[in-house]
Design an enzyme around this catalytic site. Structure first.
Site, mmCIF file in Angstrom:
data_model
loop_
_atom_site.group_PDB
_atom_site.id
_atom_site.type_symbol
_atom_site.label_atom_id
_atom_site.label_comp_id
_atom_site.label_asym_id
_atom_site.label_seq_id
_atom_site.Cartn_x
_atom_site.Cartn_y
_atom_site.Cartn_z
ATOM 1 N N LYS A 104 0.851 -1.195 0.000
ATOM 2 C CA LYS A 104 0.000 0.000 0.000
ATOM 3 C C LYS A 104 0.885 1.242 0.000
ATOM 4 O O LYS A 104 1.818 1.357 0.808
ATOM 5 C CB LYS A 104 -0.860 -0.038 1.270
ATOM 6 C CG LYS A 104 -2.222 0.572 1.107
ATOM 7 C CD LYS A 104 -3.044 0.243 2.344
ATOM 8 C CE LYS A 104 -4.358 0.923 2.349
ATOM 9 N NZ LYS A 104 -5.030 0.791 3.636
HETATM 10 C C1 E4P Z 1 -8.210 1.959 3.649
HETATM 11 O O1 E4P Z 1 -7.627 0.953 3.281
HETATM 12 C C2 E4P Z 1 -8.132 2.511 4.996
HETATM 13 O O2 E4P Z 1 -7.517 1.573 5.844
HETATM 14 C C3 E4P Z 1 -9.465 2.804 5.633
HETATM 15 O O3 E4P Z 1 -10.556 2.354 4.842
HETATM 16 C C4 E4P Z 1 -9.593 4.175 6.179
HETATM 17 O O4 E4P Z 1 -10.847 4.306 6.791
HETATM 18 P P1 E4P Z 1 -11.161 5.450 7.852
HETATM 19 O O5 E4P Z 1 -11.435 6.716 7.099
HETATM 20 O O6 E4P Z 1 -12.388 4.968 8.566
HETATM 21 O O7 E4P Z 1 -9.956 5.574 8.741
#
Ligand code: E4P
Length: 220
Positions: A83
């Site tokens: 990522k």
């Molecule tokens: C994406 O992969 C992130 O880990 C996640 O969906 C972020 O979500 P949040 O806005 O609830 O922190």
């Protein structure tokens, strides 16, 4: 649309994975810290539990550091997807890792232009953050719909991974907007499965079943 779970808490993954609905897991630095576990150890444990894609995020901010870290985490398991943040360095690292045969998930996407750039850099997945877009008064689901449409029109193969999902309707709307995957928090999975009519119906069936001829008072 496939389902990933958005957490690094092994017990949560174990429970939802047992439902047979999971194709992968996404983590981020905040989720890894919240798990209280060592990064490598928890990613490898998750990879052993869920056969699908496990997103593990780099923390370097420069391209060279991201590529180095990306290669390192990708070596932890065949299931790891690296990522990367949607920055110039993240795009550069995405291209280099893609060229090296490593899968990538470009994260922190908040616009269609960003998503188009990530696809051109070879991203396997793009992660638009629906909930955080909604938080600033824009339409996170419309963003997902436009990214998908732009990808289809442009013949781009990057998968749209709806992220920052806050409630069951976000899941439904992501599916209808054409998302390939939604990464869903544990709590939202538990909300998705519940319906008062399912429980009431089951209670009624069990009550009637107990009345059948020869039924013991202890068995349903
Ligand atoms: C994406 O992969 C992130 O880990 C996640 O969906 C972020 O979500 P949040 O806005 O609830 O922190």
């Amino acid at each position: 649309m496939e389902f990933f779970i958005d957490t690094a808490i092994v017990d949560e993954i174990k429970e939802i994975n047992a439902w047979g609905v999971l194709s992968g897991v996404t983590t981020n630095p905040s989720l890894i810290v919240a798990s209280g576990r060592d990064f490598r150890e928890v990613v490898q444990e998750i990879a052993g539990m869920v056969g699908g894609a496990i997103s593990a995020e780099v923390t370097a901010l420069d391209a060279e550091g991201m590529i180095r870290e990306g290669k390192e985490v990708a070596a932890w398991s065949e299931h790891v997807v690296v990522k990367l943040p949607l920055t110039p360095a993240g795009l550069q690292a995405c291209k280099a890792l893609t060229d090296a045969g490593i899968k990538t998930n470009v994260t922190l996407c908040f616009s269609v232009p960003q998503a188009l750039l990530a696809a051109r850099a070879g991203a396997t997945y793009i992660s638009p953050f629906a909930g955080r877009v909604d938080d600033i008064g824009w339409d996170g689901i419309e963003l997902i719909r436009q990214i998908k449409e732009a990808y289809v029109l442009g013949g781009l193969e990057t998968k749209v991974l709806a992220a920052s999902i806050r409630h069951p309707m976000h899941v439904v709307q992501s599916a209808l907007a054409g998302a390939d995957v939604a990464t869903i928090p544990y709590k939202v999975f538990t909300q998705m499965i519940k319906h008062p009519l399912t429980q009431a119906g089951l209670d009624g069936f069990m009550k009637d079943w107990a009345k059948r001829a020869g039924a013991s008072s202890e068995t349903p």
